[in-house]
Design an enzyme around this catalytic site. Structure first.
Site, mmCIF file in Angstrom:
data_model
loop_
_atom_site.group_PDB
_atom_site.id
_atom_site.type_symbol
_atom_site.label_atom_id
_atom_site.label_comp_id
_atom_site.label_asym_id
_atom_site.label_seq_id
_atom_site.Cartn_x
_atom_site.Cartn_y
_atom_site.Cartn_z
ATOM 1 N N CYS A 93 1.167 -9.404 1.499
ATOM 2 C CA CYS A 93 2.353 -9.045 0.719
ATOM 3 C C CYS A 93 3.136 -10.175 0.376
ATOM 4 O O CYS A 93 2.852 -11.159 -0.339
ATOM 5 C CB CYS A 93 3.031 -7.711 1.632
ATOM 6 S SG CYS A 93 4.145 -6.974 0.437
ATOM 7 N N HIS A 196 -1.099 -3.338 1.826
ATOM 8 C CA HIS A 196 -0.797 -3.177 3.330
ATOM 9 C C HIS A 196 -2.155 -2.551 3.745
ATOM 10 O O HIS A 196 -1.987 -1.117 3.868
ATOM 11 C CB HIS A 196 0.398 -2.596 3.598
ATOM 12 C CG HIS A 196 1.707 -3.179 3.377
ATOM 13 N ND1 HIS A 196 2.614 -3.747 4.214
ATOM 14 C CD2 HIS A 196 2.262 -3.933 2.353
ATOM 15 C CE1 HIS A 196 3.489 -4.562 4.014
ATOM 16 N NE2 HIS A 196 3.309 -4.509 2.568
ATOM 17 N N GLU A 198 -2.708 -1.843 6.902
ATOM 18 C CA GLU A 198 -2.253 -1.217 8.249
ATOM 19 C C GLU A 198 -1.506 -0.004 7.954
ATOM 20 O O GLU A 198 -1.358 0.797 9.148
ATOM 21 C CB GLU A 198 -1.253 -2.170 8.799
ATOM 22 C CG GLU A 198 0.034 -2.307 8.593
ATOM 23 C CD GLU A 198 0.426 -3.026 7.186
ATOM 24 O OE1 GLU A 198 1.621 -2.893 6.822
ATOM 25 O OE2 GLU A 198 -0.480 -3.446 6.595
#
Length: 755
Positions: A93, A196, A198
């Protein structure tokens, strides 16, 4: 037993609210890796030399703009490393955008920000995307990166879903047809992702990228670095990055101001577990016999003075509203009071008071509260009820902000944190229709018998005083926020989100109600619970503050530690139930038919509602991971619609497992870095399964884990690490709270937005 770690990864945290989730993903997928965490503004002499001790670096996400030096900090130095100091780097990011800017790209705002959305990403099927094809990760970004000609970067993945379905057909509000999602440097070991991996809603293929990147990183190291690194970390360094309230030394008090005390005032003694004796619960169990909470209030003769009622009777649910708790406060009840920025906690008991310096407790009120409760453990109560005795009270928003290093003026006339240590209580088990009368006060059998006899009397409901007031009495003067000012604040929030400074901002405003004509707030509370039945209602009167609350949302709970095996290890479960996404059951008025669960589910299935819930879920996972460690967290319920008396809510359940050891406060490891270790904090954990066994769904299943975790962590550690509540702030939490303070004119929120 600590396990050996062959490799080290450095994670650079840009003050994001998802960082711990990335660290946990690294640790769970890469079994032989230890992760060390530093902040972007960490002062490190000879940064290139410092990096020599690591096998790779992950530059994490965060708020702001990659061209703003204070937003990226030392991440910018990674791209300037000389050939002799090069090592593999993965940017995520903000880290991705920083890489693009460093090598000739540019970053501009998206007309339509993409926060908490899942979109298909089409890859080149090469490099770290080899064998993955199209993936479905979660995106959190308001900015997008542009590649230009003659750059040293190669695109790896694109998003071709422009999200322009609801946009007007104007150039300035339409997203580009293709948004760059990943890139790599053509000659240096730098890779980067805009999305992302995660997030709880990113798919398995998105997480597989971590494995693929690590394979390429190890391959590059074997060919280009001077030596192969082998690390055997036998010291317990896994403790140092996980948030702890435990002081680095024994908790004896050295700085106190003290007024005269009663002879038997051992409740005011300083916390220590060295000679602590457990509080024995004296209790009686009675049939409820149709008694209601207001009637029990009357029979307990709680009329004036302090009071504490947690009331689930108006809308009982097995998962959130199964018990009500009435604390029986008296003139000798011990109070804990704290004013922000004071550095001291005040203990009050009757006419006596004592001030304790928080320097002995890590300069945090929660460090003191943890020590206080560790020295006052109860035993012998009914295991089926959630409360035997302990602290009841409130933490206001300004005290919550202290936990993230945002200092604000507190309330000048009342404490920012106020707790009463409840020794006597009545707990109503609504499911089994039982009433528990209990006391942890030594030798208090007479009181328990007296109250039990009083509650067992056959009294008709007409004899009770607690009845809802006539609505005509509620003719109060209500002052609402100014609409023009409120709309200006909303536009300010939108501007900050569009500029990349926040993913989500939870703006609040205040209305005031003049109820000075009411003699007591209790009748007003009874009216509130009758018109807005909710499983988590509360009436609390502590000093000059009276709280009336009616809510479907429980912030958090934790269970009592229980022995999980033959060793001394105990575990307890911490649970959060964030609610984001709401529709009325009676949108056309109370006299019209209610909408169905199926209709509500359709309304709450739109991208906006799910994105709002997801952002808070990922934030809570970050907070919880920071205490329980990797591999000790699950999401058993993800964005499920629940029905309440007046609303339908989109609810998620996040749970973590706390590992407890039998230990005293004096031997709890400190939060400081281990002697001889490098700057930063190290995290490690023993995986419960191999990387190949781990899949996307397993994170949603609650399973036991043999992963190592910090000792002596309690729910108070999790509470402190989770404040202020993310559902009242936004994400990233620290930046969002600072922005909200500015937008809201630095007005104190008080108990609202606290817990």
């Amino acid at each position: 037993m600590p396990r050996p770690y062959r490799y080290r990864i450095l994670f650079i945290d840009a003050y994001d609210s998802f960082s711990n989730n990335i660290v946990s993903l690294l640790e769970e997928r890469l079994a032989t890796v230890q992760v060390t965490v530093i902040k972007i503004d960490q002062q490190i002499a000879e940064f290139p030399a410092f990096l020599c001790d690591f096998d790779a670096v992950v530059a994490g996400p965060g708020p702001g703009h990659p061209e703003n030096a204070s937003d990226v900090g030392i991440i910018a130095q990674l791209w300037q490393l000389s050939d002799e100091h090069l090592l593999p780097v993965l940017g995520i990011c903000l880290g991705f955008q920083s890489l693009l800017v460093a090598f000739g790209g540019s970053v501009v705002p998206l007309p339509q920000p993409r926060h908490g959305i899942v979109r298909k990403v089409t890859s080149s099927d090469s490099s770290i995307f080899e064998g993955l094809g199209r993936i479905s990760p979660v995106q959190y970004h308001s900015l997008h990166a542009l590649l230009h000609s003659h750059q040293e970067l190669e695109p790896l993945a694109w998003d071709f879903e422009a999200d322009n379905r609801d946009a007007e057909e104007k150039a300035d509000v339409v997203n580009p047809d293709a948004i760059l999602m990943a890139a790599k440097h053509t000659t240096k070991p730098f890779w980067a992702l805009q999305f992302h991996p995660e997030s709880i809603c990113s798919d398995q293929a998105s997480q597989q990228l971590i494995d693929n990147w690590w394979t390429e990183a190890q391959s590059w190291n074997s060919q280009h670095r001077l030596q192969t690194r082998t690390y055997l970390f036998n010291e317990l360094r896994s403790e140092t990055s996980l948030k702890s309230l435990d002081p680095p030394v024994d908790v004896g008090l050295s700085s106190q101001q003290m007024c005269p005390r009663t002879t038997g005032g051992d409740l005011m003694d300083h916390p220590t577990t060295a000679n602590a004796s457990p509080y024995l619960v004296i209790h009686r169990i009675l049939p409820l016999n149709g008694l209601k909470v207001p009637q029990i209030w009357d029979l307990l003769q709680i009329d004036e003075g302090d009071a504490a009622v947690l009331d689930s009777e108006p809308h009982q649910r097995a998962d959130t509203g199964s018990h009500s708790i009435i604390g029986c406060l008296g003139s000798t009840t011990l109070k804990l009071e704290y004013f922000v920025n004071s550095g001291k906690v005040c203990l009050r008991q009757g006419a006596y008071q004592r001030f304790v310096d928080l320097a002995e407790y890590g300069d945090t009120i929660f460090g003191y509260v943890k020590a206080f409760m560790s020295a006052r453990k109860a035993t012998g109560g009914d295991a089926h009820i959630p409360f035997w005795g302990g602290l009841m009270g409130y933490i206001n928003y300004e005290a919550c902000l202290e936990t993230i290093d945002i200092r604000t003026p507190g309330h000048p006339d009342r404490p920012d944190i106020s707790f009463a240590f409840i020794e006597r209580s009545a707990v109503i088990d609504h499911q089994h229709q039982r009433l528990h009368v209990q006391s942890i006060k030594p030798g208090d059998e007479e009181w328990v018998e007296m109250i039990s006899s009083r509650l067992a009397l056959d009294i008709t409901p007409t004899t009770f005083r607690s009845v809802p007031i006539d609505p005509s009495v509620l003719n109060s003067v209500i002052t609402y926020p100014d609409q023009t000012s409120y709309m200006t604040k909303i536009r300010s929030c939108q501007d900050y989100i569009y500029s990349g400074n926040s993913y989500e901002l939870c703006l609040t405003n205040q209305a005031t109600v003049d109820s000075s004509h009411l003699r007591s707030p209790w009748p007003l509370y009874l009216h509130l619970r009758s018109v807005n039945a909710a499983p988590l209602s509360a009436y609390m009167r502590l000093g000059s503050m009276t709280l009336l609350s009616s809510s479907p949302e429980r912030f958090m709970r934790w269970t009592r530690p229980t022995v999980s095996n033959a060793s001394t290890t105990k575990t307890s479960t911490v649970q959060f139930r964030p609610i984001k996404g709401t529709v009325k059951r009676y949108p056309n008025g109370p006299d019209e038919p209610a909408i169905t669960l199926e209709q509500a589910t359709a309304l709450l299935s739109i991208s906006k509602e799910r994105a709002e819930n997801l952002m808070i879920v990922d934030l809570i996972r970050h907070d919880l991971h920071g205490v329980v460690g990797s591999g000790n967290l699950c999401v058993p319920k993800l964005m499920v619609v629940e029905e309440y008396a007046t609303l339908f809510q989109l609810v998620t359940v996040v749970e973590g497992t706390l590992i407890n050891q039998n230990t005293t406060l004096s031997n709890i490891p400190s939060l400081t870095t281990s002697p001889g270790s490098s700057p930063g904090t190290s995290r490690s954990a023993t995986p419960s399964s191999s990387a190949s066994d781990f899949d996307h769904q397993s994170r949603r299943q609650c399973k036991s884990s043999d992963r190592s975790a910090p000792i002596s962590k309690t729910g108070i550690d999790v509470l402190a690490a989770s404040l202020p509540p993310g559902s009242m702030t936004g994400a990233p939490k620290r930046r969002s709270c600072a922005l909200l303070r500015q937008i809201e004119g630095e007005k104190a929120r008080g108990v609202y937005s606290g817990v």
